[in-house]
Design an enzyme around this catalytic site. Structure first.
Site, PDB file in Angstrom:
ATOM      1  N   CYS A 149      38.881  53.197  45.905  1.00 20.43           N
ATOM      2  CA  CYS A 149      40.325  52.985  45.941  1.00 20.43           C
ATOM      3  C   CYS A 149      40.973  53.820  47.029  1.00 20.43           C
ATOM      4  O   CYS A 149      40.616  54.997  47.213  1.00 20.43           O
ATOM      5  CB  CYS A 149      40.904  53.363  44.580  1.00 20.43           C
ATOM      6  SG  CYS A 149      42.674  53.076  44.427  1.00 20.43           S
ATOM      7  N   HIS A 165      40.993  45.176  39.610  1.00 17.30           N
ATOM      8  CA  HIS A 165      41.331  46.495  40.143  1.00 17.30           C
ATOM      9  C   HIS A 165      42.828  46.570  40.460  1.00 17.30           C
ATOM     10  O   HIS A 165      43.498  47.548  40.117  1.00 17.30           O
ATOM     11  CB  HIS A 165      40.496  46.760  41.405  1.00 17.30           C
ATOM     12  CG  HIS A 165      40.758  48.069  42.059  1.00 17.30           C
ATOM     13  ND1 HIS A 165      39.863  49.105  42.037  1.00 17.30           N
ATOM     14  CD2 HIS A 165      41.823  48.514  42.774  1.00 17.30           C
ATOM     15  CE1 HIS A 165      40.356  50.135  42.703  1.00 17.30           C
ATOM     16  NE2 HIS A 165      41.550  49.794  43.170  1.00 17.30           N
ATOM     17  N   GLU A 166      43.358  45.520  41.109  1.00  9.89           N
ATOM     18  CA  GLU A 166      44.779  45.519  41.480  1.00  9.89           C
ATOM     19  C   GLU A 166      45.683  45.405  40.252  1.00  9.89           C
ATOM     20  O   GLU A 166      46.723  46.059  40.177  1.00  9.89           O
ATOM     21  CB  GLU A 166      45.068  44.408  42.492  1.00  9.89           C
ATOM     22  CG  GLU A 166      44.297  44.520  43.796  1.00  9.89           C
ATOM     23  CD  GLU A 166      44.351  45.902  44.439  1.00  9.89           C
ATOM     24  OE1 GLU A 166      45.418  46.551  44.392  1.00  9.89           O
ATOM     25  OE2 GLU A 166      43.324  46.339  44.980  1.00  9.89           O
ATOM     26  N   HIS A 197      46.147  48.718  38.688  1.00  6.39           N
ATOM     27  CA  HIS A 197      47.175  49.534  39.349  1.00  6.39           C
ATOM     28  C   HIS A 197      48.560  49.246  38.774  1.00  6.39           C
ATOM     29  O   HIS A 197      49.378  50.154  38.618  1.00  6.39           O
ATOM     30  CB  HIS A 197      47.197  49.260  40.854  1.00  6.39           C
ATOM     31  CG  HIS A 197      46.265  50.096  41.656  1.00  6.39           C
ATOM     32  ND1 HIS A 197      46.341  51.472  41.713  1.00  6.39           N
ATOM     33  CD2 HIS A 197      45.219  49.744  42.443  1.00  6.39           C
ATOM     34  CE1 HIS A 197      45.388  51.936  42.505  1.00  6.39           C
ATOM     35  NE2 HIS A 197      44.683  50.906  42.954  1.00  6.39           N
TER      36      HIS A 197
END
Length: 197
Positions: free
Chosen positions: A91, A133-134, A137
């Protein structure tokens, strides 16, 4: 406008806050979309989420491993997931550190395009991993929260070449004790099997 990437080195907990859903494609959404696009060319990544450039909106930019142009996704929601794969993760907000995380092998995502058109699409393999993953966030979750053990984290160290004009090679090295303690202090562990969004 190009923005800097927020990292866990900051004492600010902004990266840990949940984002706010857009009600429509407002000027703020257009501005954040443009900022993500402008920042995209300045980093080497598969995706950038709004919080990583200081935006609280539920929005990210990503690029498929199939070579398509980067795409903005607004109000993403994972509505279905199946399978589990433990694989590489890294990241921009945790620079220079990598490790394996457990993520769904296949997902279905709903959201809006940059023009506000709703969609529902399936993703698998590494593309599904990028999307997850996004979306993490946008929920205030970092990949370090999903690792099974701090001992699985590593840095890539360049190995000096013995020959002139030879491409550098890299080797995985475990985190030193200071860096491991730093990550431990910033981590909010989630059980690896809890594929929740």
């Amino acid at each position: 406008m190009q923005q800097g990437i927020w990292t866990i080195a900051s004492r600010n907990d902004f990266l840990r806050q949940r984002t706010i859903k857009a009600k429509s494609v407002t000027q703020e959404v257009l501005t954040v979309s443009q900022d993500l696009m402008d920042t995209w060319d300045t980093v080497s990544a598969y995706g950038i989420a709004g919080p990583q450039i200081g935006a609280r909106l539920r929005i990210f930019i990503w690029k498929s491993t199939k070579g398509q142009d980067p795409e903005i996704i607004i109000n993403p929601k994972i509505i279905r997931a199946r399978g589990e794969v433990k694989d590489y993760d890294g990241c921009l907000s945790v620079p220079g550190i990598y490790g394996p995380t457990r993520r769904a092998e296949y997902i279905e995502l709903s959201g809006w395009t940059q023009t506000g058109q709703p969609f529902r699409r399936g993703f698998e393999g590494f593309d599904a991993r990028i999307i997850q993953h996004e979306v993490d966030h946008l929920e205030g979750v970092l990949f370090i929260d999903r690792i099974d053990s701090l001992d699985e984290l590593y840095v890539m160290e360049e190995i000096p070449s013995t020959k002139k004009n030879e491409e550098p090679t890299y080797e995985e090295r475990p985190l030193n004790p200071e860096l491991q303690e730093f990550i431990r202090s910033r981590r909010r562990p989630i059980p690896g099997h809890a594929l929740l969004w």
